[in-house]
Design a protein around this motif. Structure first.
Motif, PDB file in Angstrom:
ATOM      1  N   GLU A   1      -2.559   3.223  -5.350  1.00 33.63           N
ATOM      2  CA  GLU A   1      -3.869   4.092  -5.678  1.00 33.63           C
ATOM      3  C   GLU A   1      -3.874   4.462  -7.040  1.00 33.63           C
ATOM      4  O   GLU A   1      -4.899   4.588  -7.678  1.00 33.63           O
ATOM      5  CB  GLU A   1      -3.655   5.638  -4.792  1.00 33.63           C
ATOM      6  N   ASP A   2      -2.520   4.796  -7.657  1.00 35.55           N
ATOM      7  CA  ASP A   2      -2.543   5.189  -9.108  1.00 35.55           C
ATOM      8  C   ASP A   2      -2.703   3.945 -10.014  1.00 35.55           C
ATOM      9  O   ASP A   2      -3.657   4.196 -10.957  1.00 35.55           O
ATOM     10  CB  ASP A   2      -1.035   5.526  -9.318  1.00 35.55           C
TER      11      ASP A   2
ATOM     12  N   CYS B   1       0.901  -1.253  -0.046  1.00 38.41           N
ATOM     13  CA  CYS B   1      -0.176   0.193   0.272  1.00 38.41           C
ATOM     14  C   CYS B   1       0.835   1.156   0.058  1.00 38.41           C
ATOM     15  O   CYS B   1       0.343   2.146  -0.463  1.00 38.41           O
ATOM     16  CB  CYS B   1      -0.806  -0.101   1.201  1.00 38.41           C
ATOM     17  N   SER B   2       2.086   1.194   0.691  1.00 40.02           N
ATOM     18  CA  SER B   2       2.849   2.442   0.759  1.00 40.02           C
ATOM     19  C   SER B   2       4.013   2.311  -0.171  1.00 40.02           C
ATOM     20  O   SER B   2       4.831   3.191  -0.465  1.00 40.02           O
ATOM     21  CB  SER B   2       3.322   2.698   1.956  1.00 40.02           C
TER      22      SER B   2
ATOM     23  N   SER C   1       1.908   4.224  -7.578  1.00 42.35           N
ATOM     24  CA  SER C   1       1.458   3.758  -6.151  1.00 42.35           C
ATOM     25  C   SER C   1       0.227   2.634  -6.546  1.00 42.35           C
ATOM     26  O   SER C   1      -0.294   2.697  -7.530  1.00 42.35           O
ATOM     27  CB  SER C   1       0.995   4.797  -5.294  1.00 42.35           C
TER      28      SER C   1
ATOM     29  N   SER D   1       3.901  10.379  -9.038  1.00 38.28           N
ATOM     30  CA  SER D   1       5.076  10.320  -8.810  1.00 38.28           C
ATOM     31  C   SER D   1       5.821  11.735  -8.659  1.00 38.28           C
ATOM     32  O   SER D   1       5.537  12.334  -9.818  1.00 38.28           O
ATOM     33  CB  SER D   1       6.076   9.588  -9.631  1.00 38.28           C
TER      34      SER D   1
ATOM     35  N   SER E   1       0.285   8.172 -12.925  1.00 38.22           N
ATOM     36  CA  SER E   1       1.270   8.231 -12.090  1.00 38.22           C
ATOM     37  C   SER E   1       1.319   9.539 -11.268  1.00 38.22           C
ATOM     38  O   SER E   1       1.240  10.544 -12.027  1.00 38.22           O
ATOM     39  CB  SER E   1       2.901   8.116 -12.681  1.00 38.22           C
TER      40      SER E   1
ATOM     41  N   ARG F   1       5.836   1.986  -4.068  1.00 40.17           N
ATOM     42  CA  ARG F   1       5.737   2.450  -5.632  1.00 40.17           C
ATOM     43  C   ARG F   1       6.567   1.511  -6.493  1.00 40.17           C
ATOM     44  O   ARG F   1       7.498   0.900  -6.405  1.00 40.17           O
ATOM     45  CB  ARG F   1       6.369   3.882  -5.853  1.00 40.17           C
TER      46      ARG F   1
END
Length: 174
Positions: free
Chosen positions: A72-73, A31-32, A70, A62, A60, A34
């Motif tokens: 979420e992305d 979850c955290s 991530s 970033s 992204s 990339r």
């Protein structure tokens, strides 16, 4: 689930696919973490997509502009490309993907890059400059309602709204 067009099952599957892109030691904290763009591009769903680099770039978040993602992305990307996403959402992201210089309009240069992505970069498939010019002219005549030489988001959405198969072809299924 409320923030995406995905079901709980699809989100769980997305999480599994995302964590499999991470090195084993990082999977606990997926979850955290990339995932680098190079890993995202190994997904079979993106590998053959001529817009794979633009897709990574658009989704992204970033800070270092490396187009890493991530979770979420990754979910945002899958959500937009899901069957349940609305035509408006899909066309908004398609526009951003095709806006190669990120200036908010599709100009001749964007349209040329778009056509090159679709026809391939090989000598045998590349259009002659006369063919390219004619095609871009036709696209602008069809789409550029205010005749300013570029296609803005609302003009793009207007054209897409007349294409019944757009939403069904703008998708990635895991």
């Amino acid at each position: 689930q409320e923030l995406t067009f995905l079901s709980k099952q699809e989100i769980l599957l997305a999480y599994k696919r995302f964590s499999e892109l991470l090195p084993k030691e990082e999977r606990e904290n997926a979850c955290s973490a990339r995932v680098p763009k190079s890993q995202i591009l190994t997904l079979p769903e993106l590998r053959a997509n001529p817009f794979q680099h633009r897709i990574c770039h658009v989704f992204s978040t970033s800070d270092s502009n490396d187009d890493s993602m991530s979770f979420e992305d990754f979910l945002d990307m899958l959500s937009v490309f899901s069957d349940s996403a609305t035509s408006d959402v899909k066309s908004h992201y398609a526009f951003r993907i095709f806006d190669f210089d990120d200036d908010g309009t599709l100009d001749r240069k964007d349209l040329e890059q778009l056509v090159n992505c679709l026809t391939g970069q090989g000598e045998e498939s590349r259009l002659s400059s006369a063919e390219m010019e004619q095609l871009i002219q036709n696209i602008l005549e069809e789409s550029d309602i205010d005749k300013d030489g570029t296609i803005n988001l609302s003009e793009f959405q207007h054209v897409v709204s007349r294409s019944p198969d757009f939403a069904s072809s703008f998708k990635i299924v895991l």
